[in-house]
Design a protein around this motif. Structure first.
Motif, mmCIF file in Angstrom:
data_model
loop_
_atom_site.group_PDB
_atom_site.id
_atom_site.type_symbol
_atom_site.label_atom_id
_atom_site.label_comp_id
_atom_site.label_asym_id
_atom_site.label_seq_id
_atom_site.Cartn_x
_atom_site.Cartn_y
_atom_site.Cartn_z
ATOM 1 N N PHE A 92 0.884 -1.172 0.000
ATOM 2 C CA PHE A 92 0.000 0.000 0.000
ATOM 3 C C PHE A 92 0.914 1.212 0.000
ATOM 4 O O PHE A 92 1.670 1.427 0.952
ATOM 5 C CB PHE A 92 -0.892 0.028 1.240
ATOM 6 N N GLU A 93 0.854 2.002 -1.069
ATOM 7 C CA GLU A 93 1.820 3.077 -1.285
ATOM 8 C C GLU A 93 1.259 4.426 -0.823
ATOM 9 O O GLU A 93 0.085 4.719 -0.997
ATOM 10 C CB GLU A 93 2.178 3.119 -2.781
ATOM 11 N N MET A 94 2.120 5.225 -0.233
ATOM 12 C CA MET A 94 1.754 6.503 0.374
ATOM 13 C C MET A 94 1.527 7.615 -0.670
ATOM 14 O O MET A 94 2.050 7.542 -1.774
ATOM 15 C CB MET A 94 2.846 6.941 1.357
ATOM 16 N N PRO A 95 0.768 8.650 -0.284
ATOM 17 C CA PRO A 95 0.393 9.696 -1.239
ATOM 18 C C PRO A 95 1.372 10.855 -1.359
ATOM 19 O O PRO A 95 1.158 11.751 -2.186
ATOM 20 C CB PRO A 95 -0.934 10.203 -0.666
ATOM 21 N N ASN A 96 2.440 10.879 -0.561
ATOM 22 C CA ASN A 96 3.328 12.049 -0.566
ATOM 23 C C ASN A 96 4.377 11.941 -1.668
ATOM 24 O O ASN A 96 5.553 11.767 -1.438
ATOM 25 C CB ASN A 96 3.938 12.312 0.813
ATOM 26 N N THR A 97 3.863 12.067 -2.892
ATOM 27 C CA THR A 97 4.678 12.097 -4.100
ATOM 28 C C THR A 97 4.545 13.500 -4.701
ATOM 29 O O THR A 97 3.946 14.385 -4.091
ATOM 30 C CB THR A 97 4.193 11.021 -5.086
ATOM 31 N N ASN A 98 5.080 13.703 -5.886
ATOM 32 C CA ASN A 98 5.001 15.021 -6.507
ATOM 33 C C ASN A 98 4.463 14.882 -7.930
ATOM 34 O O ASN A 98 5.213 14.473 -8.807
ATOM 35 C CB ASN A 98 6.380 15.671 -6.516
ATOM 36 N N PRO A 99 3.172 15.147 -8.159
ATOM 37 C CA PRO A 99 2.237 15.741 -7.211
ATOM 38 C C PRO A 99 1.716 14.721 -6.195
ATOM 39 O O PRO A 99 1.803 13.522 -6.408
ATOM 40 C CB PRO A 99 1.094 16.227 -8.111
ATOM 41 N N ASN A 100 1.158 15.244 -5.109
ATOM 42 C CA ASN A 100 0.541 14.400 -4.090
ATOM 43 C C ASN A 100 -0.659 13.672 -4.699
ATOM 44 O O ASN A 100 -1.306 14.172 -5.605
ATOM 45 C CB ASN A 100 0.059 15.238 -2.910
ATOM 46 N N CYS A 146 -6.620 2.186 -1.103
ATOM 47 C CA CYS A 146 -6.675 1.321 0.076
ATOM 48 C C CYS A 146 -7.094 2.079 1.330
ATOM 49 O O CYS A 146 -7.381 1.461 2.346
ATOM 50 C CB CYS A 146 -5.332 0.643 0.306
ATOM 51 N N GLY A 147 -7.121 3.423 1.261
ATOM 52 C CA GLY A 147 -7.501 4.197 2.427
ATOM 53 C C GLY A 147 -7.059 5.635 2.308
ATOM 54 O O GLY A 147 -6.523 6.063 1.282
ATOM 55 N N VAL A 148 -7.297 6.381 3.364
ATOM 56 C CA VAL A 148 -6.935 7.798 3.423
ATOM 57 C C VAL A 148 -5.788 7.956 4.407
ATOM 58 O O VAL A 148 -5.831 7.422 5.522
ATOM 59 C CB VAL A 148 -8.132 8.661 3.882
ATOM 60 N N LYS A 149 -4.762 8.676 4.000
ATOM 61 C CA LYS A 149 -3.630 8.967 4.883
ATOM 62 C C LYS A 149 -3.701 10.438 5.268
ATOM 63 O O LYS A 149 -3.728 11.320 4.409
ATOM 64 C CB LYS A 149 -2.304 8.680 4.162
ATOM 65 N N VAL A 150 -3.752 10.699 6.565
ATOM 66 C CA VAL A 150 -3.763 12.068 7.079
ATOM 67 C C VAL A 150 -2.443 12.295 7.805
ATOM 68 O O VAL A 150 -2.122 11.579 8.755
ATOM 69 C CB VAL A 150 -4.958 12.304 8.024
ATOM 70 N N PHE A 151 -1.681 13.264 7.332
ATOM 71 C CA PHE A 151 -0.405 13.612 7.955
ATOM 72 C C PHE A 151 -0.659 14.730 8.965
ATOM 73 O O PHE A 151 -1.131 15.801 8.599
ATOM 74 C CB PHE A 151 0.601 14.086 6.898
ATOM 75 N N MET A 152 -0.332 14.495 10.231
ATOM 76 C CA MET A 152 -0.595 15.489 11.273
ATOM 77 C C MET A 152 0.684 15.992 11.919
ATOM 78 O O MET A 152 0.630 16.843 12.800
ATOM 79 C CB MET A 152 -1.538 14.899 12.315
ATOM 80 N N GLY A 153 1.832 15.482 11.500
ATOM 81 C CA GLY A 153 3.099 15.913 12.076
ATOM 82 C C GLY A 153 3.937 16.647 11.061
ATOM 83 O O GLY A 153 4.111 17.851 11.137
ATOM 84 N N ALA A 154 4.414 15.916 10.065
ATOM 85 C CA ALA A 154 5.228 16.513 9.019
ATOM 86 C C ALA A 154 4.982 15.752 7.734
ATOM 87 O O ALA A 154 4.710 14.554 7.757
ATOM 88 C CB ALA A 154 6.713 16.445 9.389
ATOM 89 N N SER A 155 5.052 16.449 6.615
ATOM 90 C CA SER A 155 4.929 15.803 5.316
ATOM 91 C C SER A 155 5.340 16.764 4.227
ATOM 92 O O SER A 155 5.910 17.826 4.489
ATOM 93 C CB SER A 155 3.490 15.300 5.081
ATOM 94 N N THR A 156 5.013 16.408 2.987
ATOM 95 C CA THR A 156 5.366 17.203 1.837
ATOM 96 C C THR A 156 4.138 17.871 1.240
ATOM 97 O O THR A 156 3.013 17.452 1.486
ATOM 98 C CB THR A 156 6.012 16.302 0.757
ATOM 99 N N GLY A 157 4.368 18.911 0.440
ATOM 100 C CA GLY A 157 3.267 19.567 -0.258
ATOM 101 C C GLY A 157 2.214 20.084 0.699
ATOM 102 O O GLY A 157 2.517 20.580 1.786
ATOM 103 N N ASP A 158 0.947 19.907 0.319
ATOM 104 C CA ASP A 158 -0.154 20.404 1.154
ATOM 105 C C ASP A 158 -0.786 19.276 1.976
ATOM 106 O O ASP A 158 -1.939 19.361 2.362
ATOM 107 C CB ASP A 158 -1.212 21.079 0.273
ATOM 108 N N LEU A 159 -0.029 18.233 2.276
ATOM 109 C CA LEU A 159 -0.579 17.085 3.008
ATOM 110 C C LEU A 159 -0.590 17.271 4.531
ATOM 111 O O LEU A 159 -1.209 16.482 5.218
ATOM 112 C CB LEU A 159 0.204 15.818 2.660
ATOM 113 N N LEU A 160 0.074 18.265 5.046
ATOM 114 C CA LEU A 160 0.098 18.466 6.493
ATOM 115 C C LEU A 160 -1.219 19.095 6.959
ATOM 116 O O LEU A 160 -1.627 20.142 6.463
ATOM 117 C CB LEU A 160 1.271 19.350 6.900
#
Length: 162
Positions: A92-100, A146-160
């Motif tokens: 299951f691959e994460m969404p913090n790519t470019n673009p997100n 596979c689901g929704v990933k919510v970044f609440m600490g640190a991440s890239t782009g507008d995912l925080l």
């Protein structure tokens, strides 16, 4: 009548939900069809697992293959190939790519990039943002999600998310 399998893995020590023990594994159409004594069964192919431990495949629920945008770090093909070599059968691959990966278009792009290049089963997270929060219920039902990933600490782009 004796069952015929596509593949029989014979004589290994199988580790599964029931514990560990000597058993054969019969496979039909790429799926495990039977675990136990298959000494009387036949198969198109047989693998001698004598002296080996037969383990179930691993599902890795958080991988960062960095495609699109950061392929110099890793991409879908090389990341999934390495995973498969390590016994991973699904990622299951994460969404913090470019673009997100945060909308139907970026999800469809990842699926297209993965087609015929990934060596494992796969699905992708959609990233939760302030902009798509009202639509997450729809986004999580997109094909390949596979689901929704919510970044609440640190991440890239507008995912925080604050």
């Amino acid at each position: 009548m004796t069952q015929t399998y596509d593949l029989i893995v014979r004589g290994g020590e199988v580790a599964n939900h029931a514990g560990r023990g000597m058993a054969d594994v019969g496979v039909i159409d790429g799926k495990i069809a039977f675990i136990g004594d298959l000494s009387q069964a036949s198969a198109g192919e047989t693998f001698d697992a004598t002296g080996l431990t037969v383990l179930p495949g691993v599902i890795d629920t958080q991988v960062h293959f960095r495609e699109p945008g950061l392929e110099w770090k890793e991409d879908l093909e090389t990341g999934s190939r390495a995973a498969a070599l390590g016994g991973v059968v699904a990622v299951f691959e994460m969404p913090n790519t470019n673009p997100n990966t945060t909308d139907p278009d970026t999800m469809a792009d990842k699926l297209a990039r993965a087609k015929d290049r990934m060596w494992t089963d796969h699905a992708f997270y959609v990233g939760g943002t302030h902009e798509n929060a009202d639509y997450l219920g729809e986004l999580e039902r997109l094909p390949g999600c596979c689901g929704v990933k919510v970044f609440m600490g640190a991440s890239t782009g507008d995912l925080l998310i604050a």
